[in-house]
Design a protein around this motif. Structure first.
Motif, PDB file in Angstrom:
ATOM      1  N   TYR A 128       0.821  -1.217   0.000  1.00  0.00           N
ATOM      2  CA  TYR A 128       0.000   0.000   0.000  1.00  0.00           C
ATOM      3  C   TYR A 128       0.855   1.267   0.000  1.00  0.00           C
ATOM      4  O   TYR A 128       0.513   2.247  -0.646  1.00  0.00           O
ATOM      5  N   LEU A 129       1.979   1.232   0.695  1.00  0.00           N
ATOM      6  CA  LEU A 129       2.860   2.397   0.725  1.00  0.00           C
ATOM      7  C   LEU A 129       3.555   2.592  -0.623  1.00  0.00           C
ATOM      8  O   LEU A 129       3.530   3.686  -1.186  1.00  0.00           O
ATOM      9  N   THR A 130       4.145   1.537  -1.154  1.00  0.00           N
ATOM     10  CA  THR A 130       4.967   1.684  -2.351  1.00  0.00           C
ATOM     11  C   THR A 130       4.175   1.664  -3.652  1.00  0.00           C
ATOM     12  O   THR A 130       4.503   2.397  -4.579  1.00  0.00           O
ATOM     13  N   GLN A 131       3.156   0.839  -3.749  1.00  0.00           N
ATOM     14  CA  GLN A 131       2.420   0.702  -5.004  1.00  0.00           C
ATOM     15  C   GLN A 131       1.184   1.593  -5.084  1.00  0.00           C
ATOM     16  O   GLN A 131       0.792   2.000  -6.168  1.00  0.00           O
ATOM     17  N   CYS A 132       0.567   1.866  -3.936  1.00  0.00           N
ATOM     18  CA  CYS A 132      -0.671   2.651  -3.926  1.00  0.00           C
ATOM     19  C   CYS A 132      -0.439   4.089  -3.486  1.00  0.00           C
ATOM     20  O   CYS A 132      -1.327   4.925  -3.602  1.00  0.00           O
ATOM     21  N   GLY A 133       0.744   4.367  -2.928  1.00  0.00           N
ATOM     22  CA  GLY A 133       1.076   5.725  -2.515  1.00  0.00           C
ATOM     23  C   GLY A 133       0.376   6.199  -1.260  1.00  0.00           C
ATOM     24  O   GLY A 133       0.150   7.395  -1.081  1.00  0.00           O
ATOM     25  N   VAL A 134       0.037   5.279  -0.362  1.00  0.00           N
ATOM     26  CA  VAL A 134      -0.650   5.647   0.885  1.00  0.00           C
ATOM     27  C   VAL A 134       0.406   6.095   1.895  1.00  0.00           C
ATOM     28  O   VAL A 134       0.887   5.320   2.721  1.00  0.00           O
ATOM     29  N   LYS A 135       0.778   7.358   1.811  1.00  0.00           N
ATOM     30  CA  LYS A 135       1.849   7.912   2.646  1.00  0.00           C
ATOM     31  C   LYS A 135       1.490   7.946   4.129  1.00  0.00           C
ATOM     32  O   LYS A 135       2.369   7.980   4.984  1.00  0.00           O
ATOM     33  N   SER A 136       0.207   7.906   4.453  1.00  0.00           N
ATOM     34  CA  SER A 136      -0.208   7.947   5.855  1.00  0.00           C
ATOM     35  C   SER A 136       0.261   6.719   6.628  1.00  0.00           C
ATOM     36  O   SER A 136       0.283   6.721   7.859  1.00  0.00           O
ATOM     37  N   LEU A 137       0.672   5.660   5.926  1.00  0.00           N
ATOM     38  CA  LEU A 137       1.168   4.459   6.589  1.00  0.00           C
ATOM     39  C   LEU A 137       2.590   4.627   7.103  1.00  0.00           C
ATOM     40  O   LEU A 137       3.063   3.831   7.900  1.00  0.00           O
ATOM     41  N   ASP A 138       3.271   5.660   6.643  1.00  0.00           N
ATOM     42  CA  ASP A 138       4.654   5.931   7.039  1.00  0.00           C
ATOM     43  C   ASP A 138       4.696   7.215   7.865  1.00  0.00           C
ATOM     44  O   ASP A 138       5.143   8.252   7.396  1.00  0.00           O
ATOM     45  N   GLY A 139       4.234   7.108   9.097  1.00  0.00           N
ATOM     46  CA  GLY A 139       4.097   8.273   9.956  1.00  0.00           C
ATOM     47  C   GLY A 139       5.375   9.047  10.216  1.00  0.00           C
ATOM     48  O   GLY A 139       5.355  10.266  10.343  1.00  0.00           O
ATOM     49  N   ASP A 140       6.516   8.365  10.290  1.00  0.00           N
ATOM     50  CA  ASP A 140       7.766   9.064  10.588  1.00  0.00           C
ATOM     51  C   ASP A 140       8.621   9.323   9.356  1.00  0.00           C
ATOM     52  O   ASP A 140       9.725   9.846   9.456  1.00  0.00           O
ATOM     53  N   GLY A 141       8.118   8.945   8.172  1.00  0.00           N
ATOM     54  CA  GLY A 141       8.802   9.269   6.927  1.00  0.00           C
ATOM     55  C   GLY A 141      10.104   8.518   6.670  1.00  0.00           C
ATOM     56  O   GLY A 141      10.919   8.956   5.881  1.00  0.00           O
ATOM     57  N   ASP A 142      10.270   7.341   7.306  1.00  0.00           N
ATOM     58  CA  ASP A 142      11.519   6.603   7.117  1.00  0.00           C
ATOM     59  C   ASP A 142      11.453   5.578   5.984  1.00  0.00           C
ATOM     60  O   ASP A 142      12.405   4.846   5.751  1.00  0.00           O
ATOM     61  N   GLY A 143      10.321   5.512   5.296  1.00  0.00           N
ATOM     62  CA  GLY A 143      10.179   4.576   4.189  1.00  0.00           C
ATOM     63  C   GLY A 143       9.666   3.205   4.594  1.00  0.00           C
ATOM     64  O   GLY A 143       9.452   2.343   3.762  1.00  0.00           O
ATOM     65  N   ARG A 144       9.453   3.007   5.885  1.00  0.00           N
ATOM     66  CA  ARG A 144       8.925   1.734   6.398  1.00  0.00           C
ATOM     67  C   ARG A 144       7.526   1.980   6.949  1.00  0.00           C
ATOM     68  O   ARG A 144       7.350   2.801   7.841  1.00  0.00           O
ATOM     69  N   PRO A 145       6.526   1.258   6.444  1.00  0.00           N
ATOM     70  CA  PRO A 145       5.153   1.486   6.891  1.00  0.00           C
ATOM     71  C   PRO A 145       4.858   0.825   8.233  1.00  0.00           C
ATOM     72  O   PRO A 145       5.536  -0.128   8.615  1.00  0.00           O
ATOM     73  N   CYS A 146       3.860   1.313   8.894  1.00  0.00           N
ATOM     74  CA  CYS A 146       3.280   0.666  10.083  1.00  0.00           C
ATOM     75  C   CYS A 146       4.349   0.109  11.023  1.00  0.00           C
ATOM     76  O   CYS A 146       4.563  -1.099  11.115  1.00  0.00           O
ATOM     77  N   GLU A 147       4.995   0.986  11.730  1.00  0.00           N
ATOM     78  CA  GLU A 147       6.145   0.637  12.579  1.00  0.00           C
ATOM     79  C   GLU A 147       5.866  -0.549  13.502  1.00  0.00           C
ATOM     80  O   GLU A 147       6.737  -1.400  13.681  1.00  0.00           O
ATOM     81  N   LYS A 148       4.681  -0.642  14.065  1.00  0.00           N
ATOM     82  CA  LYS A 148       4.382  -1.746  14.996  1.00  0.00           C
ATOM     83  C   LYS A 148       4.207  -3.067  14.249  1.00  0.00           C
ATOM     84  O   LYS A 148       4.509  -4.121  14.778  1.00  0.00           O
ATOM     85  N   LEU A 149       3.750  -2.999  13.017  1.00  0.00           N
ATOM     86  CA  LEU A 149       3.523  -4.200  12.222  1.00  0.00           C
ATOM     87  C   LEU A 149       4.811  -4.662  11.537  1.00  0.00           C
ATOM     88  O   LEU A 149       5.055  -5.856  11.406  1.00  0.00           O
TER      89      LEU A 149
END
Length: 57
Positions: free
Chosen positions: A34-55
């Motif tokens: 979702y982050l890389t292919q769909c562009g859902v930037k809200s999944l990367d809250g801290d902007g480090d390129g890794r989505p959903c830190e807890k997951l």
């Protein structure tokens, strides 16, 4: 009838189907799609390129 969801990318089996929050993701792989292919930037809250830190530890 026309679908608004984007087709799946490659062999991932995922589609850009409107999920926007980490709580909606079932795996780190799905969140990354979702982050890389769909562009859902809200999944990367801290902007480090890794989505959903807890997951995606």
């Amino acid at each position: 009838m026309t679908s608004t969801a984007a087709p799946a990318a490659g062999n991932s089996g995922f589609t850009c189907a409107g999920k926007r929050r980490c709580g909606e993701m079932t795996s780190c792989k799905e969140a990354t799609f979702y982050l890389t292919q769909c562009g859902v930037k809200s999944l990367d809250g801290d902007g480090d390129g890794r989505p959903c830190e807890k997951l995606c530890r």
